[in-house]
Design an enzyme around this catalytic site. Structure first.
Site, PDB file in Angstrom:
ATOM      1  N   GLY C 215      68.414 -18.284   0.677  1.00 21.30           N
ATOM      2  CA  GLY C 215      67.179 -18.490  -0.064  1.00 21.30           C
ATOM      3  C   GLY C 215      66.537 -17.167  -0.400  1.00 21.30           C
ATOM      4  N   GLY C 217      63.556 -16.138  -2.911  1.00 21.79           N
ATOM      5  CA  GLY C 217      62.587 -16.454  -3.943  1.00 21.79           C
ATOM      6  C   GLY C 217      62.121 -17.895  -4.043  1.00 21.79           C
ATOM      7  N   GLY C 219      60.571 -19.895  -1.864  1.00 20.30           N
ATOM      8  CA  GLY C 219      59.509 -20.362  -0.975  1.00 20.30           C
ATOM      9  C   GLY C 219      58.209 -20.646  -1.702  1.00 20.30           C
ATOM     10  N   CYS C 222      55.924 -17.615  -1.979  1.00 19.77           N
ATOM     11  CA  CYS C 222      56.696 -16.444  -2.372  1.00 19.77           C
ATOM     12  C   CYS C 222      56.583 -16.207  -3.869  1.00 19.77           C
ATOM     13  CB  CYS C 222      58.153 -16.704  -2.000  1.00 19.77           C
ATOM     14  SG  CYS C 222      59.285 -15.472  -2.587  1.00 19.77           S
ATOM     15  N   ASP C 261      66.811 -21.882   3.518  1.00 19.89           N
ATOM     16  CA  ASP C 261      65.536 -21.300   3.896  1.00 19.89           C
ATOM     17  C   ASP C 261      64.578 -21.268   2.711  1.00 19.89           C
ATOM     18  OD1 ASP C 261      63.437 -19.779   4.789  1.00 19.89           O
ATOM     19  OD2 ASP C 261      64.575 -17.907   4.873  1.00 19.89           O
ATOM     20  N   ARG C 314      48.736 -15.942  -0.036  1.00 19.67           N
ATOM     21  CA  ARG C 314      48.137 -16.787   0.987  1.00 19.67           C
ATOM     22  C   ARG C 314      47.888 -18.142   0.347  1.00 19.67           C
ATOM     23  NH1 ARG C 314      41.930 -16.516   2.757  1.00 19.67           N
ATOM     24  NH2 ARG C 314      41.954 -16.947   0.547  1.00 19.67           N
TER      25      ARG C 314
END
Lengths: 387, 387, 387, 387
Positions: C215, C217, C219, C222, C261, C314
């Site tokens: 994985g 990029g 997320g 991300c 991931d 965040r």
């Protein structure tokens, strides 16, 4: 060149934009500090492969100097406000304050003021006196008439530019600029464009230009595609021009630079442009968001005030940081709009490449960005709205 | 004709709309002044390749005259308000003021008034007296019964039109119009449609029509695709019909015009229609936004008031400019909705083509517009909202 | 490996994300109770194939213990707040309360505190004392310097992790971690990543790692794809890594686990990850929505506070249920975000598969989710808004 | 069966939904009055090819009777409220008034009441007494235990239904229903489903069922695709099942009906389902918008109240017209949601087809609807909002 059938009487290739592709890491990684992103064209060497677009909201003599000091090169538009008015500042402020309904009409008036050759010479000299490389742009229609003023200022690099510039302009009423003979005879190196196909790029390369601008319709402030139906997504346009560069090199031994012009908004777009085959990028809109930008939070293309068929739009831009922060960082935001060339360096390091030339060979995938990327940005915006 | 497998029992071709494609500049450019966009069909020659759609909100006798003077031709709907009412103005105003909830039902009532043959003759004569080419439309079902009134007015060109019109209508209960014998015997040249495939276009061409209307479902005020599941995106429909034109020409030596009907909203769409193979375009919705349009800011298709299965919608339109500004400019906006034929001219010049016939060979690419074009428009809207 | 031509000088494969695919039921069904979703890696066996991401908003010693008790394994980030501060709680609360404008800058400060080796040992021991499997992550850059503290705590499994980790890191200024010799000499089993291609995964497998994280990029928190232009959609990345696993198994007889991931948000995504070839999944964002999550409704990646080029955000998360409800149910909502592993079990049962290994062979289709799925969710939201 | 490579270890076919395709008119047209849309299955003949879904918000004994009188057949859910409560009306009203936050939990309670066999018999008899064809559904798990009550009522057609029903259910703990022996021995004709692939449909056909329900995940109130990752877009699922029907017919001489279940919202979808190969359609959500619908403006699937993994959603529905207007018109709106079977008739006539069986051979194109159709609907909504 695989074509898809649009209908029984028409076929065409599938084209891709930056948002349609993504770079794939290789099996090697590298320290960002070891990556070389310098760019050499003709006798000039730049720390970063950046030309700032010849837009009045982006490049003034002052920002041209600053961009030069930061390692790139700013292109002053010799047919913009800086050569029409002794002091363009009041007009820049007025444009920034115009009501959207009246903006186009008023801009048409403001840009109807004549261009003054002495201001051409003066503006270039102002930039030159700061010790940076000078670069300025003209349209093919007016190139000849302004050359005396340009040469008087000892300009370093000339950009001959239009929405579309071809090596073969046909006119029944006037004698158009013969790019091939003009460029070969000129002492100053010339960059010419825009173009967006293999054939068009190849013919522009054969004029003797040191670089071609690639991009028709992709710009942030450009509505060419809607108005004229014309436009080639940038990933494909760049890769096609890179193919032309290879053939031209094979034919002549001369390496002509491919400069991706327009459609870049984030660090990732800069990386993708290089990975598609570009030698350097020309950007306007991302730099218009600098505190120093002459547009006071606005920018617009040179077709915005066309008297009968405007094909651009005055775009409001969020002011995000200094030119230095935008180009070299540090970034205090995570949306990819700051530290554009730090991002290029990190992208190359993450994929294990050492030079721009090597990075042109990076593996890319066709991978529409909408979903993957959208999630994070959406969420990020929610945070912003929640407070 | 490459097919994709939808499932084990079904395959189909991939179809493309205007928003799916873009025109690619060639290696040549040209002066816009040198471009020829005139259109000749049968004995008539027009300055611009435009037919205005037979919609009550778009073409009245007055706007037919104005459109004729501007170089195109307006098609009056002989089954609309102008032939049902001596003075349709109060009804046009009422329609423009109807509450959305009640619009369809009230329009069904308004359109239940009978068509008066004497008004058919009168309206056509009114247009004719202004010295422009007259053109009017009827449905196949009613063509015969209205022909006497039509011929009495010495109409120049007849349009026989429906959502879908075929050369072979089958009925168990009535004798349908035999297009093949009817058109061949008629003295007036006939344009017939809509159709949206190679076979359907070819068979309509074989009826002796001088032109076929291509477009099923693409219109701005049309919901055929949702209601009936029927519809072919325009780029593919035009290219298929252009293929039929080539075969028919080869078989008979007769060139039948392909007229792109519907789905055009910007100058770029007009250019794309020609680049896909159209000889001319038929437009309604973009003209409904003229100050002179009879719909007072609204327009609707003729299927909107179908008594049991309405398949169109009354669309509110922003009033953008005069008919002249919309067709010939100058444009004061950059969204491609003004100066549509100036845009066509510039598009052809930018790509180096001199005539419409040449421009049909322009290179196109499959390049979904969403991202590229979206950015500029979005930003442009932000400006509007910021003030 | 079929490639599509992006332009004359560049081609690339088409890549697919979870939202681009769907699982197809087979001709068999099965009782959910008969389905086995346990996961064995090295000497460890887990009830559910879950690693919780090493994010400070997700895994604390307390949630690592809870996740372990629920059948998965939590990965503690050894370079996060828990090893920088004796009591990180005030900082977690502060981060959750930061104004979006100032979040990145303040987080950069908070994370500039030094990492304390004694806290590394202490945190791992705290988890170990609860009797669950301990797992913790470090970056390659700092692996060596923290190993003593890690070994002192008798960690069960080590994760060596970065945005992209390769088996061949090149540096001119320092001696990079030689994964191949390091991992082979270490007594603790190592999982290493991220990677996102066949070659990169294969080379990481050859280091002796027991598993690779796949994985780059995808997320939720991300922005690598926008900032760097790098990223491979997960369905393709996993399938490529599964291809590498097969080759490595053929070459060496050793089965290295593929752990998907990032980019998973619903039960359906977990099922798709396995169906594409993953052995287990690593998730952060879905677990950040647990009442017990240390982020108090926020989570962020470890690149969020990079000093010059932040590449994460965040993200505010809705708090949806307990960790138990999120992982094992029962679900009180129908959007797929609760009872993630009950959903995996039901998905396998519905398709007739008994083990994870079998489910890797499930038939999938390329079927963009937007329309189909969108309808229900949209409608569902309308209900929510209607009240 | 052309497959695309998702990654090195995985390939899959491309699947299409109704919104991805469009029907192409042929070169023939026909009078709507001459079109035959009757449907015959087993000993029953229906005026329209419609089964109303076994959803409590859609089919009550009263609406089953009304739907039967209008020419279709309503399927009563024998595991819903009508067999759990003597008077379900208060519960239907309560469900319609529930706060979204608490809806799922309260519905779980309401549906925990036991099913009463005597109510099964009573409800079926109530419908039968009106003289219409009776049809009711059960899950495979409960089929045997309810058969006595079902047979006592002399039901005409039985539907055995679940999210996914296979001909080969495997269980370690119980003896599952053997569809093959059960259906063959039963005197009542059985329709069984859902399924969504060639193999699954073929095996269900071999059980002796007279029809199979095709559709996994497409329903308007269904979140299976998000929760489980499972789902096949309907155009592909239907075409695959039609392929299975052909093979089964070739093997056995028995024609098993393909019933498109779910994902249909407009008249155009009904036409597309037939054009892809369906013999009839099963619809819930479009009928839930009838004034007579028992759901009082809400509907939900039977998986909505699953105790641990709900996979459906309670959907609020606009009340649009009577059942008669929805099925047979007249329509007072143009969005395709009224007069669904008048639309099917007109669609067939417009394309020149006379029977449903012929219409299964209609040409279709892959033509994503978003742009083309979106324009008219968007504009239409603007009108609504403008007042």
């Amino acid at each position: 060149m695989a074509e898809v059938e649009i209908g029984i009487g028409k076929s065409g290739r599938r084209a891709y934009g930056f948002d349609d592709i993504a770079i794939v890491p290789s099996r090697r990684t590298r320290d960002p500090e070891d990556v070389d992103i310098t760019w050499e064209i003709d006798a000039f060497k730049f720390d970063i492969p950046l030309m700032a677009s010849a837009m009045d909201g982006v490049v003034s003599p002052a920002t041209a100097i600053e961009i030069g000091r930061l390692g790139g090169v700013g292109v002053l538009n010799l047919e913009g406000l800086w050569t029409r008015y002794e002091d363009p500042e009041p007009y820049l402020r007025e444009i920034a304050s115009l009501d959207p309904d009246k903006a186009t009409a008023r801009m048409q008036q403001i840009y109807s003021e004549e261009i003054k050759p002495e201001l051409i010479t003066e503006r270039i000299k102002e930039i030159k006196s700061a010790g940076v490389v000078t670069c300025a742009s003209v349209t093919p229609q007016r190139t000849k008439s302004f050359m005396k003023a340009i040469l008087a200022a000892e300009l370093d690099m000339l950009v001959i530019q239009g929405t579309v510039v071809s090596a073969e302009h046909v006119s029944k009423t006037s004698e158009p600029l013969n790019l091939k003979s003009f460029i070969r005879e000129l002492e100053i190196p010339v960059i010419v464009g825009g173009c967006a196909s293999y054939q068009a790029a190849l013919h522009l390369m054969r004029t003797g230009a040191v670089g071609v601008l690639v991009g028709v319709g992709p710009g942030n402030a450009c509505t060419t595609r809607g108005v004229l139906g014309i436009g080639v997504p940038q990933a494909t346009a760049i890769a096609d021009a890179a193919g032309a560069r290879m053939r031209h090199l094979d034919e002549t031994g001369v390496y002509v630079h491919v400069i991706a012009d327009g459609g870049l908004s984030k660090g990732g777009d800069v990386a993708k442009a290089i990975a598609c085959g570009a030698d350097a990028v020309m950007m306007g809109s991302p730099l218009a968001s600098a505190y120093e930008a002459p547009g006071h939070g606005y920018h617009w293309g040179m077709a915005t005030f066309h008297p009968t068929l405007p094909r651009g739009t005055r775009v409001k831009t969020e002011q995000r940081g200094t030119l230095k922060e935008i180009l070299l960082g540090p970034a205090h935001e995570n949306d990819g709009r700051l530290n554009l060339f730090g991002a290029l360096r990190t992208s190359m390091a993450t994929c294990g490449y050492e030079t721009l030339k090597e990075f042109q060979k990076a593996e890319v995938m066709v991978a529409p960005a909408l979903q993957t990327e959208g999630k994070a940005l959406q969420q990020s915006q929610k945070v912003g709205m929640g407070h």
